[in-house]
Write a protein that holds these residues in place. Structure first.
Motif, PDB file in Angstrom:
ATOM      1  N   TYR A 188      -5.344   1.445 -10.610  1.00  0.00           N
ATOM      2  CA  TYR A 188      -6.092   0.285 -11.090  1.00  0.00           C
ATOM      3  C   TYR A 188      -5.519  -1.006 -10.516  1.00  0.00           C
ATOM      4  CZ  TYR A 188      -8.972   2.791 -14.519  1.00  0.00           C
ATOM      5  OH  TYR A 188      -9.894   3.612 -15.125  1.00  0.00           O
ATOM      6  N   THR A 189      -4.201  -1.090 -10.417  1.00  0.00           N
ATOM      7  CA  THR A 189      -3.581  -2.279  -9.828  1.00  0.00           C
ATOM      8  C   THR A 189      -3.954  -2.404  -8.358  1.00  0.00           C
ATOM      9  OG1 THR A 189      -1.732  -2.233 -11.380  1.00  0.00           O
ATOM     10  CG2 THR A 189      -1.382  -3.401  -9.312  1.00  0.00           C
ATOM     11  N   ALA A 190      -3.938  -1.286  -7.645  1.00  0.00           N
ATOM     12  CA  ALA A 190      -4.342  -1.306  -6.235  1.00  0.00           C
ATOM     13  C   ALA A 190      -5.796  -1.744  -6.105  1.00  0.00           C
ATOM     14  CB  ALA A 190      -4.130   0.067  -5.614  1.00  0.00           C
ATOM     15  N   LYS A 191      -6.639  -1.238  -6.987  1.00  0.00           N
ATOM     16  CA  LYS A 191      -8.055  -1.601  -6.935  1.00  0.00           C
ATOM     17  C   LYS A 191      -8.249  -3.088  -7.195  1.00  0.00           C
ATOM     18  CE  LYS A 191     -12.552  -0.256  -8.854  1.00  0.00           C
ATOM     19  NZ  LYS A 191     -13.239   0.675  -9.782  1.00  0.00           N
ATOM     20  N   LYS A 192      -7.487  -3.622  -8.124  1.00  0.00           N
ATOM     21  CA  LYS A 192      -7.606  -5.029  -8.484  1.00  0.00           C
ATOM     22  C   LYS A 192      -7.086  -5.948  -7.385  1.00  0.00           C
ATOM     23  CE  LYS A 192      -5.854  -8.393 -11.866  1.00  0.00           C
ATOM     24  NZ  LYS A 192      -4.995  -8.582 -13.055  1.00  0.00           N
ATOM     25  N   ASN A 193      -5.974  -5.580  -6.740  1.00  0.00           N
ATOM     26  CA  ASN A 193      -5.285  -6.496  -5.821  1.00  0.00           C
ATOM     27  C   ASN A 193      -5.469  -6.193  -4.341  1.00  0.00           C
ATOM     28  OD1 ASN A 193      -3.471  -8.298  -7.668  1.00  0.00           O
ATOM     29  ND2 ASN A 193      -3.227  -6.225  -8.468  1.00  0.00           N
ATOM     30  N   LEU A 194      -5.670  -4.930  -4.001  1.00  0.00           N
ATOM     31  CA  LEU A 194      -5.681  -4.540  -2.589  1.00  0.00           C
ATOM     32  C   LEU A 194      -7.067  -4.220  -2.038  1.00  0.00           C
ATOM     33  CD1 LEU A 194      -2.565  -2.162  -2.371  1.00  0.00           C
ATOM     34  CD2 LEU A 194      -2.687  -4.608  -1.902  1.00  0.00           C
ATOM     35  N   LEU A 195      -8.037  -4.019  -2.893  1.00  0.00           N
ATOM     36  CA  LEU A 195      -9.323  -3.488  -2.437  1.00  0.00           C
ATOM     37  C   LEU A 195     -10.271  -4.574  -1.975  1.00  0.00           C
ATOM     38  CD1 LEU A 195     -11.279  -1.111  -2.056  1.00  0.00           C
ATOM     39  CD2 LEU A 195     -11.977  -1.421  -4.449  1.00  0.00           C
ATOM     40  N   ASP A 196     -10.660  -4.503  -0.723  1.00  0.00           N
ATOM     41  CA  ASP A 196     -11.821  -5.220  -0.204  1.00  0.00           C
ATOM     42  C   ASP A 196     -12.949  -4.190  -0.161  1.00  0.00           C
ATOM     43  OD1 ASP A 196     -13.810  -5.890   1.892  1.00  0.00           O
ATOM     44  OD2 ASP A 196     -12.563  -7.640   2.250  1.00  0.00           O
ATOM     45  N   GLU A 197     -13.975  -4.380  -0.961  1.00  0.00           N
ATOM     46  CA  GLU A 197     -14.993  -3.338  -1.144  1.00  0.00           C
ATOM     47  C   GLU A 197     -15.756  -3.021   0.131  1.00  0.00           C
ATOM     48  OE1 GLU A 197     -17.442  -4.276  -4.472  1.00  0.00           O
ATOM     49  OE2 GLU A 197     -15.835  -3.961  -5.928  1.00  0.00           O
ATOM     50  N   MET A 232       0.820  -1.214   0.000  1.00  0.00           N
ATOM     51  CA  MET A 232       0.000   0.000   0.000  1.00  0.00           C
ATOM     52  C   MET A 232       0.855   1.266   0.000  1.00  0.00           C
ATOM     53  SD  MET A 232      -1.545   0.105   3.849  1.00  0.00           S
ATOM     54  CE  MET A 232      -0.610   0.760   5.229  1.00  0.00           C
ATOM     55  N   GLY A 233       2.095   1.188   0.497  1.00  0.00           N
ATOM     56  CA  GLY A 233       2.929   2.380   0.582  1.00  0.00           C
ATOM     57  C   GLY A 233       3.214   3.029  -0.750  1.00  0.00           C
ATOM     58  N   ALA A 268       0.218  -6.941   9.630  1.00  0.00           N
ATOM     59  CA  ALA A 268       0.986  -6.506   8.460  1.00  0.00           C
ATOM     60  C   ALA A 268       0.774  -7.394   7.252  1.00  0.00           C
ATOM     61  CB  ALA A 268       2.478  -6.478   8.808  1.00  0.00           C
ATOM     62  N   ASN A 269       0.231  -8.575   7.477  1.00  0.00           N
ATOM     63  CA  ASN A 269       0.088  -9.581   6.420  1.00  0.00           C
ATOM     64  C   ASN A 269      -1.296  -9.516   5.774  1.00  0.00           C
ATOM     65  OD1 ASN A 269       0.933 -11.649   4.781  1.00  0.00           O
ATOM     66  ND2 ASN A 269       0.766 -13.255   6.327  1.00  0.00           N
ATOM     67  N   GLY A 270      -1.683  -8.300   5.389  1.00  0.00           N
ATOM     68  CA  GLY A 270      -2.950  -8.134   4.691  1.00  0.00           C
ATOM     69  C   GLY A 270      -4.074  -7.555   5.516  1.00  0.00           C
ATOM     70  N   PRO A 320       0.427 -10.559  -2.430  1.00  0.00           N
ATOM     71  CA  PRO A 320      -0.327 -11.562  -1.690  1.00  0.00           C
ATOM     72  C   PRO A 320       0.028 -11.576  -0.197  1.00  0.00           C
ATOM     73  CG  PRO A 320       1.470 -12.607  -2.873  1.00  0.00           C
ATOM     74  CD  PRO A 320       1.471 -11.166  -3.296  1.00  0.00           C
ATOM     75  N   MET A 321      -0.823 -12.208   0.592  1.00  0.00           N
ATOM     76  CA  MET A 321      -0.643 -12.267   2.049  1.00  0.00           C
ATOM     77  C   MET A 321       0.169 -13.517   2.413  1.00  0.00           C
ATOM     78  SD  MET A 321      -3.749 -11.127   0.991  1.00  0.00           S
ATOM     79  CE  MET A 321      -4.969  -9.849   1.280  1.00  0.00           C
ATOM     80  N   ASP A 322       1.474 -13.439   2.197  1.00  0.00           N
ATOM     81  CA  ASP A 322       2.311 -14.619   2.401  1.00  0.00           C
ATOM     82  C   ASP A 322       3.526 -14.360   3.288  1.00  0.00           C
ATOM     83  OD1 ASP A 322       3.782 -13.024   0.736  1.00  0.00           O
ATOM     84  OD2 ASP A 322       4.098 -14.534  -0.828  1.00  0.00           O
ATOM     85  N   LEU A 323       3.494 -13.304   4.078  1.00  0.00           N
ATOM     86  CA  LEU A 323       4.659 -12.981   4.904  1.00  0.00           C
ATOM     87  C   LEU A 323       4.952 -14.077   5.924  1.00  0.00           C
ATOM     88  CD1 LEU A 323       4.243  -9.138   5.576  1.00  0.00           C
ATOM     89  CD2 LEU A 323       5.470 -10.297   3.723  1.00  0.00           C
ATOM     90  N   HIS A 324       3.940 -14.825   6.310  1.00  0.00           N
ATOM     91  CA  HIS A 324       4.154 -15.929   7.262  1.00  0.00           C
ATOM     92  C   HIS A 324       5.010 -17.028   6.660  1.00  0.00           C
ATOM     93  CE1 HIS A 324       0.791 -16.967   4.724  1.00  0.00           C
ATOM     94  NE2 HIS A 324       0.821 -18.215   5.140  1.00  0.00           N
ATOM     95  N   GLU A 325       5.102 -17.065   5.337  1.00  0.00           N
ATOM     96  CA  GLU A 325       5.930 -18.061   4.662  1.00  0.00           C
ATOM     97  C   GLU A 325       7.339 -17.537   4.394  1.00  0.00           C
ATOM     98  OE1 GLU A 325       3.750 -18.939   1.143  1.00  0.00           O
ATOM     99  OE2 GLU A 325       2.155 -20.046   2.183  1.00  0.00           O
ATOM    100  N   LEU A 326       7.585 -16.273   4.715  1.00  0.00           N
ATOM    101  CA  LEU A 326       8.873 -15.639   4.417  1.00  0.00           C
ATOM    102  C   LEU A 326       9.608 -15.212   5.680  1.00  0.00           C
ATOM    103  CD1 LEU A 326       7.607 -13.386   1.474  1.00  0.00           C
ATOM    104  CD2 LEU A 326       8.907 -15.515   1.276  1.00  0.00           C
ATOM    105  N   ILE A 327       9.281 -15.843   6.805  1.00  0.00           N
ATOM    106  CA  ILE A 327       9.849 -15.437   8.092  1.00  0.00           C
ATOM    107  C   ILE A 327      11.376 -15.505   8.067  1.00  0.00           C
ATOM    108  CG2 ILE A 327      10.050 -16.062  10.538  1.00  0.00           C
ATOM    109  CD1 ILE A 327       7.084 -16.908  10.415  1.00  0.00           C
ATOM    110  N   GLY A 328      11.919 -16.591   7.556  1.00  0.00           N
ATOM    111  CA  GLY A 328      13.365 -16.732   7.510  1.00  0.00           C
ATOM    112  C   GLY A 328      14.007 -15.819   6.488  1.00  0.00           C
TER     113      GLY A 328
END
Length: 857
Positions: free
Chosen positions: A565-574, A544-545, A607-609, A583-591
């Motif tokens: 438009y990209t933000a609207k497509k990927n980040l927007l919960d109406e 979002m930054g 922070a993960n979405g 994507p919300m995958d920071l829990h898979e990138l801890i290391g």
């Protein structure tokens, strides 16, 4: 500060979906009632804040801010803290058995400064309210117990409050104290003679019905007893025991109250719960027992006056206007005691530290209506700086002293500090104070630029705007802030005649960073500004930054549109707003990203979405920058107003820190954490100012008004030259038909710097009848239009070597442009836009002051 109570007769009602109701404005200003469950409530005053969950009036946490920050909190899991209550209340009615109030939903009546709960149980109406003192370090808990049966009955009320403490920051458990009982006011005193608590005394006094018994000991017969169970199983009074100084043990504060009640008769129990130094406990509690009603009223009046004394934004739409007033109230309530000062803090019962970031972001909006607040905040920030002029990141009590964390090279505070100082200067003209601030601004720029890479991008260990993670690489968010901060620094320097020989260097650097931002971080496949990891691989998250690039005008028209438009497509919960990333995958990138465990959160959390208020603000600001004002208006109404938040999934009255966005789980989808959050209020006001047309680049204040079809007019309050000036906007259309400063028609949507004693600005939308200056990256003076010669004239002030860019909108075609009497024959683009000519000029100036004459056909 003393305030005289003002009487208001405005109607502040919002048509909310049942079962929420916003009460009209008489003695119930800014009240919201709810009969359904409110997930989390935080409310407080300068010295005490509380947290309550699930509309059940038993407290989950008390935060004390005086003498130092301590809290009463027995939770063992932060994310499950709603399951831990620090108090209980029991009733014995007539011959019925004793009962504790059970966890169930009560009717809630909320304001930004108080909360009360009401329910009828056991043929008894129970009302419990929490109010806060203005100048005394305490809160007031009132229990009103009314016999709703047809018979006279004996009542016994039992109250118990945990009094073990957790210390500030270190969160150490303190559960050994000595206690006292004072017959005057039936005051229990819990004394922690411990430097880590600030030698704190917790006191619980009585100003209503006096108790019939009490105890301060959690031990009975040499062992810790569950006091609730003891009361339920015994018909005896509480034993009236205190803990001696020589034999410290675990304390508690419990009372019983007894009274015979006829039908519809009530008991009123008033407990004053506060914290002070042990040495001043008697003085503080005695004063509050005598003066608590005045203290509560003073605090309520203060908040109402701060919220309503002068409407900063009035639209006629009650949803927007009520939320604006609630936001202003939050700016007033979220201020707490810290080492002799009342300073802005993020929340009421959590984060009992001072964070520079929170004050800076909130004050981006406050410069429009409260310069005193902004100046005080900036003064406090520099008072905490070190000898090298490095500003603080945080300030708090820890263990035995106050600690300052200073902003290092990673810290975004350096950039936001420069931005706020520049905004303060534009709105105040306070050159003297800016001279005081200048060494700190200069040091912030110098410190932050140490993380500029050879590729002219800002590098950081943190992803996007977070302060977690440890993977060094180029970052879009930090580069965006750096570009804006450098340009703001040039405005400040030029305005106060500092470092004039470096202005061209910083402008060239900002322009170069702007080009590299696009050339190196724009991903043509994703159509978005991305980041890179330390090993050179792309960080393809949509953060979002990056949306700030739109608000700060760092992209061309095509990329600006694609970004949103990209933000609207990927980040927007109406229903909720903008995810922090996708994507919300920071829990898979801890290391890989070197997080500390799962600190980023599970998918759709934190922070993960998760949904954050500034993410919603930045998206709305991006829509506005792209000209999608109507869409921005509807988005703000849906996701940022009180009405919108209340009527969303798991909604409640809130200007929150963050929301869970997991739409697959209806039990937590939309769940709110920290519902009264400081900069949520600030960003709402900031976004509304922008929506309705206030613009502010690095050099000036200007207007590009918008009025939605459902509104007739909009009124803004904008501080200009240190004075609050009303701005009245009316009419229909996308163009300015006329703009008047002090009733003088002026051909400029950019505020002239040489206007003195400005009292009013009036803007009418419609068809433009004369050419006018719509935007420029310089200080504007003396704009005028000669109707006979059809000549627009104005002067621009900047610095030698500055790249001037300005735009003129005109219903008639340009003939020629003169600069200082000479023809300007390059860097001019003229296009027809609907019924207007759009004239854009780009050229390098050779002096700091330049005069322009534009002749029209």
């Amino acid at each position: 500060m003393k305030h005289k109570y003002l009487s208001f007769f405005l109607i502040l009602s919002i048509l909310l979906l049942s079962p929420f109701e916003v009460i009209g404005q008489d003695k119930s200003i800014l009240h919201i009632k709810s009969k359904k469950e409110v997930g989390q409530i935080e409310v407080g005053g300068p010295f005490v804040g509380i947290e309550i969950h699930k509309s059940f009036p038993m407290l989950n946490r008390i935060s004390f801010y005086y003498p130092v920050a301590n809290s009463i909190d027995i939770s063992e899991d932060y994310w499950k803290r709603e399951n831990y209550r620090i108090m209980s209340v029991g009733l014995k009615i007539g011959d019925s058995p004793k009962r504790l109030l059970e966890n169930e939903v009560y009717e809630v009546d909320q304001t930004p400064y108080s909360v009360s709960f009401k329910k009828e149980v056991f043929d008894t109406e129970i009302k419990i309210s929490y109010e806060f003192c203005k100048n005394g370090p305490a809160m007031v808990v009132t229990y009103e117990i009314t016999n709703k049966s047809k018979n006279t009955k004996d009542y016994e009320i039992f109250t118990r409050i945990e009094t073990t403490l957790r210390t500030s920051h270190s969160y150490k458990l303190k559960d050994n104290a000595y206690t006292e009982f004072d017959e005057n006011g039936s005051v229990i005193r819990i004394n922690y003679d411990d430097i880590e608590t600030g030698q704190a005394q917790i006191f619980i006094g009585n100003a209503g019905l006096l108790p019939s018994s009490f105890t301060t000991k959690a031990e009975f017969d040499g062992k810790v007893t569950k006091l609730d169970k003891w009361w339920l199983e015994n018909d005896r009074f509480l034993p009236g025991e205190t803990i001696q100084k020589e034999t410290l043990s675990k304390p508690v504060a419990a009372f019983t109250y007894n009274k015979n009640l006829q039908p519809d008769e009530s008991i009123k129990i008033v407990q004053i719960i506060g914290s002070s130094k042990i040495s001043e406990g008697n003085e503080k509690s005695n004063y509050l027992i005598e003066n608590y009603e005045k203290e509560v009223q003073d605090y309520e009046n203060y908040i109402l006056i701060e919220s309503l004394k002068k409407s900063v934004i009035t639209t006629g739409n009650e949803t927007f206007d009520f939320t604006a007033r609630w936001a202003k109230a939050i700016l007033a309530t979220n201020a707490h005691y810290l080492n002799g000062h009342i300073v802005p803090m993020p929340a009421q019962a959590e984060y009992n530290f001072y964070f520079t970031h929170d004050a800076l972001l909130t004050d981006l909006a406050a410069v429009n209506f409260d310069l005193d607040r902004v100046k005080n905040d900036l003064r406090f920030i520099i008072s905490l700086a070190d000898k090298e002029y490095i500003i603080p990141h945080a300030y708090y009590w820890k263990d035995t002293e106050y600690k300052t964390e200073f902003a290092g090279t990673e810290n975004w505070n350096h950039f936001w500090f420069a931005l706020l100082c520049a905004r303060y200067l534009r709105h105040s003209g306070d050159i003297e104070f800016l001279n005081q601030l200048y060494p700190y601004i200069e040091k912030s720029i110098e410190t932050a630029l140490k993380n500029k890479g050879d590729n002219d991008l800002m590098w950081s260990f943190r992803p996007d705007w977070w302060d977690i993670g440890n993977n060094f690489g180029p970052r879009a968010y930090m580069t965006i802030l750096a570009i804006r901060a450098l340009r703001e620094f040039n405005f400040i320097s030029a305005s106060i005649n500092k470092e004039v020989t470096k202005l061209k260097f910083y402008e060239d650097l900002a322009n170069r960073m702007n080009r590299k931002l696009v050339d190196l971080l724009w991903n043509g496949e994703l159509n978005y500004l991305i980041n890179y990891f330390e090993d050179g691989t792309e960080d393809r998250h949509i953060y979002m930054g990056s949306l700030l690039a739109s608000h700060f005008d760092l992209l061309d028209k095509d990329k600006n549109l694609k970004l949103i438009y990209t933000a609207k497509k990927n980040l927007l919960d109406e229903k909720l707003g903008i995810y922090s990333l996708y994507p919300m995958d920071l829990h898979e990138l801890i290391g890989y990203m070197k997080f500390s465990g799962n600190e980023a959160g599970d998918p759709y959390h934190y922070a993960n979405g998760g949904i954050w208020p500034h993410g919603n603000a930045w998206y709305a600001l991006g829509l506005i920058n792209n000209g999608f004002n109507k869409e921005a208006y509807e988005f703000i109404k849906q996701t940022m107003t009180m009405n919108g938040v209340i009527n969303s999934p798991n909604g409640q009255p809130a200007m929150y820190e963050y929301r869970v966005s997991d739409y697959t789980n209806p039990n937590i989808y939309g769940k709110i954490d920290k519902p009264q959050f400081l900069w949520a209020g600030g960003w709402y006001l900031y976004t509304l100012y922008n929506l309705f047309g206030l613009r502010e680049n690095e050099w000036n204040i200007s207007f590009d008004p918008y009025i939605p079809d459902e509104l007739d007019s909009v009124k803004l309050t904008v501080t200009i030259n240190g004075k609050q000036v009303p701005v009245n906007i009316c009419g229909r259309g996308n163009e300015i038909s006329s703009i008047s400063f002090n009733e003088t028609l002026t051909p400029s949507a950019v505020l002239p710097a040489n206007l003195k004693k400005l009292k009013e600005i009036s803007i009418k939308l419609g068809n433009a009848v004369i050419p006018y200056l719509s935007s420029v990256n310089a200080i504007v003076n003396s704009p005028s239009f000669n109707m006979e010669t059809k000549t627009l004239e104005f002067s621009l002030k900047s610095f030698e070597g500055h790249q001037i860019e300005f735009e003129i909108l005109s219903p008639i075609e340009k003939q020629y442009i003169l600069v200082n009497g000479n023809d300007l024959d390059h860097g001019i683009i003229e296009e027809r836009r609907n019924n207007l000519y759009e004239i854009k000029v780009h050229h390098l100036v050779q002096s700091s002051n330049n005069h322009y004459s534009i002749k029209f056909k």
